[in-house]
Design a protein around this motif. Structure first.
Motif, short mmCIF file in Angstrom:
data_model
loop_
_atom_site.label_atom_id
_atom_site.label_comp_id
_atom_site.label_asym_id
_atom_site.label_seq_id
_atom_site.Cartn_x
_atom_site.Cartn_y
_atom_site.Cartn_z
N GLN A 142 -3.39 -8.44 7.52
CA GLN A 142 -4.14 -9.43 6.76
C GLN A 142 -5.43 -8.89 6.17
O GLN A 142 -5.79 -9.24 5.04
CB GLN A 142 -4.44 -10.64 7.66
N LYS A 143 -6.12 -8.04 6.90
CA LYS A 143 -7.44 -7.57 6.45
C LYS A 143 -7.40 -6.18 5.82
O LYS A 143 -8.33 -5.79 5.13
CB LYS A 143 -8.42 -7.54 7.62
N GLY A 144 -6.33 -5.42 6.09
CA GLY A 144 -6.27 -4.05 5.62
C GLY A 144 -5.79 -3.92 4.19
O GLY A 144 -5.38 -4.89 3.55
N GLU A 145 -5.84 -2.69 3.71
CA GLU A 145 -5.39 -2.37 2.36
C GLU A 145 -4.10 -1.57 2.48
O GLU A 145 -3.96 -0.74 3.37
CB GLU A 145 -6.48 -1.52 1.68
N SER A 146 -3.15 -1.81 1.57
CA SER A 146 -1.86 -1.13 1.70
C SER A 146 -1.68 -0.08 0.61
O SER A 146 -2.16 -0.24 -0.52
CB SER A 146 -0.71 -2.13 1.66
N PHE A 147 -0.96 0.98 0.97
CA PHE A 147 -0.61 2.06 0.07
C PHE A 147 0.84 2.41 0.36
O PHE A 147 1.26 2.35 1.51
CB PHE A 147 -1.50 3.29 0.32
N ALA A 148 1.59 2.78 -0.67
CA ALA A 148 3.02 3.00 -0.44
C ALA A 148 3.58 4.10 -1.33
O ALA A 148 3.03 4.42 -2.38
CB ALA A 148 3.78 1.70 -0.69
N LEU A 180 4.34 11.48 4.30
CA LEU A 180 3.16 10.86 4.90
C LEU A 180 1.87 11.45 4.30
O LEU A 180 0.93 10.71 4.03
CB LEU A 180 3.16 11.04 6.41
N VAL A 181 1.85 12.75 4.09
CA VAL A 181 0.68 13.39 3.46
C VAL A 181 0.47 12.79 2.08
O VAL A 181 -0.66 12.46 1.70
CB VAL A 181 0.86 14.92 3.39
N HIS A 182 1.56 12.61 1.34
CA HIS A 182 1.48 12.03 0.00
C HIS A 182 0.86 10.63 0.02
O HIS A 182 -0.06 10.33 -0.74
CB HIS A 182 2.89 11.99 -0.63
N VAL A 183 1.35 9.77 0.91
CA VAL A 183 0.84 8.40 0.95
C VAL A 183 -0.58 8.36 1.53
O VAL A 183 -1.40 7.54 1.11
CB VAL A 183 1.83 7.46 1.67
N LEU A 184 -0.92 9.27 2.43
CA LEU A 184 -2.28 9.33 2.96
C LEU A 184 -3.26 9.82 1.89
O LEU A 184 -4.42 9.39 1.85
CB LEU A 184 -2.35 10.23 4.20
N LYS A 185 -2.81 10.70 1.02
CA LYS A 185 -3.64 11.13 -0.12
C LYS A 185 -3.90 9.95 -1.04
O LYS A 185 -5.01 9.78 -1.54
CB LYS A 185 -2.95 12.24 -0.92
N ARG A 186 -2.86 9.15 -1.28
CA ARG A 186 -3.03 7.96 -2.14
C ARG A 186 -4.05 7.00 -1.53
O ARG A 186 -4.78 6.33 -2.24
CB ARG A 186 -1.70 7.25 -2.33
N ALA A 187 -4.06 6.93 -0.20
CA ALA A 187 -4.99 6.05 0.50
C ALA A 187 -6.38 6.66 0.60
O ALA A 187 -7.32 6.00 1.05
CB ALA A 187 -4.45 5.73 1.88
#
Length: 119
Positions: free
Chosen positions: A18-24, A101-108
């Motif tokens: 609910q409070k967090g931000e999502s990246f995918a 995971l590295v890719h999506v963590l970079k996006r975040a």
């Protein structure tokens, strides 16, 4: 992973959703919630039954945990992460899971120093 580094309670998962931000990307969705008072990061894993049987789901979870363990020095602390695996993750080996995971963590924008980069 150590117990203090895990998110286990449903209420904690819901708070991050609910409070967090999502990246995918195609394989994973990551929710990131700032926790400045925390001097470490915590992860929660969600792998649906739609992805495969228990063997496949547990294998994906092991791959994700191992990836976070190897990346722990690069990942920003003071945050909670909830990782949701998508269907394509079931056909990936460890190295593909880690690079995804590295890719999506970079996006975040939560990796301090990207693996493979020189100082």
């Amino acid at each position: 992973m150590k117990k203090k580094l895990r998110i286990k309670k449903n209420s904690e998962f819901q708070h991050v959703f609910q409070k967090g931000e999502s990246f995918a990307n195609r394989q994973f969705v990551i929710y990131v919630l700032e926790k400045p008072e925390q001097d470490f990061f915590r992860i929660g894993l969600s792998v649906s039954k739609k992805i495969g049987n228990a063997v496949v789901r547990n294998q994906i979870k092991r791959y994700i945990r191992q990836s976070f363990l190897e990346l722990k020095d690069e990942i920003s602390t003071g945050k909670d992460y909830v990782i949701i695996a998508r269907k394509p993750a079931s056909e990936m080996d460890f190295f593909q899971v880690k690079s995804s995971l590295v890719h999506v963590l970079k996006r975040a924008k939560v990796l301090r120093r990207f693996p493979g980069e020189k100082n």
